[in-house]
Design a protein around this motif. Structure first.
Motif, PDB file in Angstrom:
ATOM      1  N   VAL A  76      55.426  23.678  91.188  1.00  0.00           N
ATOM      2  CA  VAL A  76      55.201  24.932  91.913  1.00  0.00           C
ATOM      3  C   VAL A  76      55.064  26.116  90.944  1.00  0.00           C
ATOM      4  N   LEU A  77      55.553  25.943  89.711  1.00  0.00           N
ATOM      5  CA  LEU A  77      55.558  27.073  88.764  1.00  0.00           C
ATOM      6  C   LEU A  77      54.287  27.189  87.928  1.00  0.00           C
ATOM      7  N   ILE A  78      53.428  26.177  87.991  1.00  0.00           N
ATOM      8  CA  ILE A  78      52.216  26.163  87.153  1.00  0.00           C
ATOM      9  C   ILE A  78      51.236  27.255  87.587  1.00  0.00           C
ATOM     10  N   HIS A  84      40.992  26.107  87.925  1.00  0.00           N
ATOM     11  CA  HIS A  84      41.880  25.221  88.683  1.00  0.00           C
ATOM     12  C   HIS A  84      42.860  26.015  89.548  1.00  0.00           C
ATOM     13  N   GLN A  85      42.875  25.704  90.835  1.00  0.00           N
ATOM     14  CA  GLN A  85      43.791  26.362  91.753  1.00  0.00           C
ATOM     15  C   GLN A  85      45.090  25.549  91.837  1.00  0.00           C
ATOM     16  N   ALA A  86      46.174  26.096  91.318  1.00  0.00           N
ATOM     17  CA  ALA A  86      47.459  25.391  91.334  1.00  0.00           C
ATOM     18  C   ALA A  86      48.184  25.643  92.662  1.00  0.00           C
ATOM     19  N   GLY A 148      56.287  17.706  86.094  1.00  0.00           N
ATOM     20  CA  GLY A 148      55.025  17.055  86.420  1.00  0.00           C
ATOM     21  C   GLY A 148      53.862  17.673  85.669  1.00  0.00           C
ATOM     22  N   LEU A 149      52.766  16.944  85.674  1.00  0.00           N
ATOM     23  CA  LEU A 149      51.581  17.366  84.924  1.00  0.00           C
ATOM     24  C   LEU A 149      50.468  17.841  85.847  1.00  0.00           C
ATOM     25  N   ILE A 150      50.730  17.792  87.129  1.00  0.00           N
ATOM     26  CA  ILE A 150      49.670  18.100  88.095  1.00  0.00           C
ATOM     27  C   ILE A 150      50.186  19.093  89.123  1.00  0.00           C
ATOM     28  N   SER A 151      49.367  20.077  89.451  1.00  0.00           N
ATOM     29  CA  SER A 151      49.724  21.066  90.463  1.00  0.00           C
ATOM     30  C   SER A 151      48.446  21.482  91.169  1.00  0.00           C
ATOM     31  N   ARG A 152      48.337  21.132  92.436  1.00  0.00           N
ATOM     32  CA  ARG A 152      47.091  21.391  93.161  1.00  0.00           C
ATOM     33  C   ARG A 152      47.334  22.208  94.419  1.00  0.00           C
ATOM     34  N   SER A 153      46.596  23.267  94.521  1.00  0.00           N
ATOM     35  CA  SER A 153      46.690  24.137  95.681  1.00  0.00           C
ATOM     36  C   SER A 153      46.489  23.361  96.986  1.00  0.00           C
ATOM     37  N   SER A 154      45.498  22.471  97.003  1.00  0.00           N
ATOM     38  CA  SER A 154      45.173  21.744  98.236  1.00  0.00           C
ATOM     39  C   SER A 154      46.373  20.919  98.700  1.00  0.00           C
ATOM     40  N   GLU A 155      47.151  20.390  97.757  1.00  0.00           N
ATOM     41  CA  GLU A 155      48.300  19.570  98.151  1.00  0.00           C
ATOM     42  C   GLU A 155      49.416  20.418  98.747  1.00  0.00           C
ATOM     43  N   ALA A 156      49.586  21.625  98.220  1.00  0.00           N
ATOM     44  CA  ALA A 156      50.625  22.493  98.778  1.00  0.00           C
ATOM     45  C   ALA A 156      50.279  22.827 100.226  1.00  0.00           C
ATOM     46  N   SER A 157      49.009  23.114 100.488  1.00  0.00           N
ATOM     47  CA  SER A 157      48.610  23.446 101.853  1.00  0.00           C
ATOM     48  C   SER A 157      48.816  22.256 102.777  1.00  0.00           C
TER      49      SER A 157
END
Ligand code: HEM
Ligand code: NAG
Ligand code: NAG
Ligand code: NAG
Length: 326
Positions: A76-78, A84-86, A148-157
């Motif tokens: 969440v902090l990335i 890239h949309q985190a 973690g190495l991955i942070s994606r806006s779409s996943e948070a939504s």
């Protein structure tokens, strides 16, 4: 590499109870590698949160948003980049606060033990310590999470429950994270502290079914008061409202009492009183000494803090919580 993992799996089968592919979190994980870490973190929180008590809510919510998306791994902090949309950039994260506070805690810990303490553990510890600093419950925070190495806006939504969720949607959101109905009721109690923007619930005041109507499950006196004094237009984007009016800085049973008076702010709050089992759990909490809520809240937080954690050699220990190590 392949050989090693094959052997590992074999050993695991033999020692079936002692898994070697999944090491667990443990209390005091940093006792040897960074003995002062937890004390330093608590010290910092205790010095600063009482001067800015609204931060406690923000930091507690941060842990929830971290854990529900890709597990409690600090993703969440990335920061987002041009390309890239985190997670941070997702709609539910627009109102997250406390990033700079966590950055300051991280720098403090890095100065003492560079590259040792994960951002994911810092979020978990700071969430607990902040709640303690405002007089709320203490709970155990086993550590050893990796970043973690991955942070994606779409996943948070996609992964975060929305305030418009009904009971069924909430239940399946929580159960997809290994949390049961008791956890749902107890963790929603976090809304005993903190604030919300009007946009998170204004459809309940102005246009619940698209006919310019109000949500019938919301106390109509409360709805009228919110329209008159807080969310004066359907499109208000700036006003904030206390989620537990009267004691929004105190960790207490106020949130549940409001729920029983049909004064929960979100549809997702009100939904907890629409199911017989969760409603009776709420009544039981309200009628028990506050210590019962405190104890249950701590147990469910510890459980939430274990969601899909990365341990052992998975992920990394980020140097700067806002960027993946290069
Ligand atoms: C059950 C599903 C949940 C939903 C749908 C939900 C939704 C929300 C929303 C919409 C806000 C207000 C955001 C804004 O408009 O500013 C909020 C605030 C908050 N949430 Fe939740 N939440 C849920 C569960 C949780 C959990 C499990 C926790 C922590 C354990 C939590 C802690 C908080 C806190 C402390 C705030 C106040 C933040 C602040 O004052 O900055 N919530 N939540
Ligand atoms: C991440 O973003 C925040 C706010 O947008 C900014 O203040 C911070 O400096 C950034 N951190 C890094 C390491 O780029
Ligand atoms: C209420 O919702 C309906 C359907 O989404 C929309 O057509 C209408 O313009 C909305 N009314 C207001 C006052 O926002
Ligand atoms: C804290 C943070 O990064 N908030 C961002 C959330 O997402 C919106 C866009 O959807 C950004 O404008 C915010 O800055």
């Amino acid at each position: 590499m392949r050989n090693v993992s094959v052997r590992c799996i074999l050993i695991c089968v033999v020692l079936s109870s002692l898994s070697c592919v999944r090491s667990d979190l443990e209390l005091g994980f940093y006792d040897k590698s960074c003995p002062t870490a937890e004390k330093m973190i608590f010290g910092y929180v205790k010095r600063h949160v009482p001067n800015a008590p609204s931060l406690a809510a923000a930091l507690l919510r941060m842990h929830f948003h971290d854990c529900f998306v890709r597990g409690c791994d600090g993703s969440v902090l990335i920061n987002s980049t041009r390309k890239h949309q985190a997670e941070k950039s997702a709609l539910p994260n627009q109102s997250l606060r406390g990033f700079d506070f966590l950055d300051r805690v991280k720098s403090l810990v890095e100065a003492e033990c560079p590259g040792v303490v994960s951002c994911a553990d810092i979020i978990a510890l700071v969430a607990r310590d902040s709640v303690v600093a405002i007089g709320g419950p203490y709970w155990n925070v086993p550590t050893g999470r990796r970043d973690g190495l991955i942070s994606r806006s779409s996943e948070a939504s996609k992964e975060l429950p929305a305030p418009t969720f009904d009971f069924t949607a909430l239940r399946s959101s929580f159960s997809s994270k290994g949390l049961n109905l008791k956890d749902l009721v107890v963790l929603s109690g976090a809304h005993t502290i903190g604030v919300s923007h009007c946009r998170s619930f204004s459809n309940r005041l102005y246009n619940f079914t698209g006919k310019g109507d109000e949500d019938p499950s919301l106390d109509s006196f409360y709805a009228a008061d919110l329209r008159k004094n807080k969310c004066k237009t359907p499109k208000d984007t700036t006003t904030i409202v206390e989620m537990d009016p009267g004691s929004f800085r105190t960790f207490d049973l106020g949130y549940y009492k409001h729920l029983l008076q049909r004064r929960g702010l979100f549809r997702s709050d009100a939904a907890l009183a629409t199911d017989a089992a969760t409603k009776s759990a709420i009544i039981q909490l309200v009628n028990s000494p506050m210590e019962v809520f405190f104890k249950e809240f701590g147990l469910s937080m510890e459980k939430m803090g274990r969601i899909e954690v990365k341990t052992g050699s998975a992920g990394e220990i980020r140097k700067n919580c806002a960027v993946i190590n290069v």
